[in-house]
Design an enzyme around this catalytic site. Structure first.
Site, PDB file in Angstrom:
ATOM      1  N   HIS A 144       0.858  -1.180   0.000  1.00  0.00           N
ATOM      2  CA  HIS A 144       0.000   0.000   0.000  1.00  0.00           C
ATOM      3  C   HIS A 144       0.896   1.232   0.000  1.00  0.00           C
ATOM      4  CE1 HIS A 144      -4.187  -0.990  -0.055  1.00  0.00           C
ATOM      5  NE2 HIS A 144      -4.044  -1.919   0.871  1.00  0.00           N
ATOM      6  N   ASP A 147      -4.830   2.280   2.220  1.00  0.00           N
ATOM      7  CA  ASP A 147      -5.270   1.632   3.459  1.00  0.00           C
ATOM      8  C   ASP A 147      -5.723   2.654   4.494  1.00  0.00           C
ATOM      9  OD1 ASP A 147      -2.651   2.538   3.506  1.00  0.00           O
ATOM     10  OD2 ASP A 147      -1.833   0.784   4.507  1.00  0.00           O
ATOM     11  N   HIS A 150      11.960   0.749 -24.846  1.00  0.00           N
ATOM     12  CA  HIS A 150      12.460  -0.608 -25.064  1.00  0.00           C
ATOM     13  C   HIS A 150      12.689  -0.833 -26.555  1.00  0.00           C
ATOM     14  CE1 HIS A 150      11.474  -1.621 -20.922  1.00  0.00           C
ATOM     15  NE2 HIS A 150      10.276  -1.109 -21.117  1.00  0.00           N
ATOM     16  N   TYR A 153      -4.465   4.544 -20.627  1.00  0.00           N
ATOM     17  CA  TYR A 153      -5.530   4.937 -19.707  1.00  0.00           C
ATOM     18  C   TYR A 153      -5.607   6.445 -19.625  1.00  0.00           C
ATOM     19  CZ  TYR A 153      -1.625   5.188 -16.356  1.00  0.00           C
ATOM     20  OH  TYR A 153      -0.443   5.465 -15.729  1.00  0.00           O
ATOM     21  N   GLU A 206      -0.767   7.618  14.055  1.00  0.00           N
ATOM     22  CA  GLU A 206      -1.346   8.624  14.946  1.00  0.00           C
ATOM     23  C   GLU A 206      -0.588   9.943  14.804  1.00  0.00           C
ATOM     24  OE1 GLU A 206      -2.407   7.161  18.946  1.00  0.00           O
ATOM     25  OE2 GLU A 206      -1.375   5.341  18.340  1.00  0.00           O
TER      26      GLU A 206
END
Length: 391
Positions: free
Chosen positions: A93, A98, A234, A289, A371
């Site tokens: 992540h 998350d 490439h 995309y 936190e």
């Protein structure tokens, strides 16, 4: 909240493969007595109903990245996954999704336990595949807005490198368009000792990539924003063979419609013209995309800024400049033409911020301090939802 977050962080999954993540979320929604349904493959939509009143949406993305984590936390990821091309990779992540999921689920738990304090409906959108721009589109195409109530507004948030405990809200454009292409250059193969018999796609590619850098510096006004990046190139299999083809991929970020149109047209012009100058066939351009631009409704953003200032303290709510990063969040409100607000929250302590070594999103060390990062994000989500619900 910490346990929920640490479980997600330790068990990330690649885009559109978030099967275990979806099951984990469904189990939590079941425990809260919240109705839900699958949407877009591995997406989960919860509908928390509490009598008559406004309908408000909130989105959190669920996918991880093909990154090997390099952190010292006890809940670091050792997960593995398989890319669509069959390559096995580490998964992390590394963009903080998350934390997004944890904040939304925590806010949901608070609302579900305090039904006397509000009325209306909350649409909880746990969206897959943000990193590939596939997830929001998949949910819309799978009938999200035919199956879920229509919100009056949709909220979302994202963790960023910055001081934990603070949030940033932009009024108007918040994140950029992103367009990614694959370009295949076609030449003529020959022995390295006989270049006169070749059309060298590597030399062609070098000219194209060099000239592309002039789009932003010489064709776009200095007060306008655009980024053109060539991320891969490439070609060939052996040092003494001029290959028949070469391939590169590029990424474009823009904030304005007219600038986007101008940059994309310039890309096609340069790619085609350089091929013609080399006597090569027309290159093949494939769109990989596209991310939409995220634009915050100005009035809703101003209203949210006041709400977050009350919840977190005005000194912790900052005005954000538009970011050149991109998100597919805008696809969800865009499908219905509804207003939305997307904001950012910091994830690192003052020492890390001041050290100049703060990790960035998509880094193998991008692990926000829990936190007060999670508390801030959950409080912001809850405050945003409550501000729109009946009371």
């Amino acid at each position: 909240m910490l346990g929920f977050y640490q479980h997600l962080h330790a068990h990330p999954e690649l885009s559109m493969q978030e099967h275990a993540t979806a099951e984990y979320l469904e189990a939590h929604l079941d425990a809260l007595g919240i109705e839900h349904f699958r949407c877009g493959g591995t997406g989960v939509v919860g509908v928390l109903r509490n009598g008559d009143g406004p309908v408000v949406g909130f989105r959190a993305d669920t996918d991880g990245l093909p990154i090997e984590e390099d952190s010292a936390v006890g809940y670091r990821s050792t997960a593995r996954g398989t890319l669509p091309d069959g390559t096995e990779v580490s998964v992390m992540h590394g963009c903080g999704h998350d934390t997004h999921v944890t904040a939304l689920m925590t806010a949901t738990e608070v609302l579900a336990a305090d039904r006397e304090g509000w009325s209306g409906t909350v649409v909880l959108i746990f969206q897959p595949g943000e990193e590939t721009a596939a997830g929001a589109r998949a949910m819309v195409e799978d009938g999200l807005w035919e199956r879920a109530p229509h919100p009056e507004i949709i909220y979302g948030q994202h963790v960023m490198p910055g001081l934990t405990g603070t949030v940033e809200v932009a009024g108007g454009p918040a994140m950029a368009y992103a367009d990614s292409w694959r370009v295949v250059l076609r030449g003529e193969q020959s022995h390295g000792s006989q270049p006169q018999d070749s059309i060298d796609p590597i030399v062609l590619g070098a000219h194209i990539i060099t000239r592309l850098q002039g789009i932003v510096s010489r064709e776009i006004g200095p007060r306008q924003a655009a980024v053109v990046t060539v991320g891969t190139f490439h070609a060939g299999l052996k040092e003494n063979i001029i290959p028949a083809t070469a391939e590169f991929t590029l990424n474009v970020r823009t904030l304005e419609d007219e600038v986007r149109t101008q940059v994309l047209a310039a890309l096609r012009r340069i790619i085609s013209a350089e091929a013609a100058a080399s006597g090569a066939p027309e290159p093949v351009i494939e769109e990989l995309y596209r991310f939409p631009r995220n634009v915050n409704d100005p009035d809703a953003a101003a209203e949210l800024t006041e709400v977050l200032s009350d919840a977190l303290g005005a000194e912790n709510v900052l005005v954000a400049e538009p970011k050149m990063g991109s998100e597919d969040f805008g696809t969800l409100p865009g499908a219905l033409g509804m207003p939305s607000v997307f904001w950012f929250f910091g994830g690192f302590d003052a020492q890390t911020v001041e050290s100049g070594t703060m990790p960035v999103n998509h880094s193998p060390r991008f692990v926000p301090v829990p936190e007060p990062t999670l508390w801030t994000a959950a409080t912001a989500a809850l405050a945003a939802l409550r501000s729109r619900l009946g009371s």
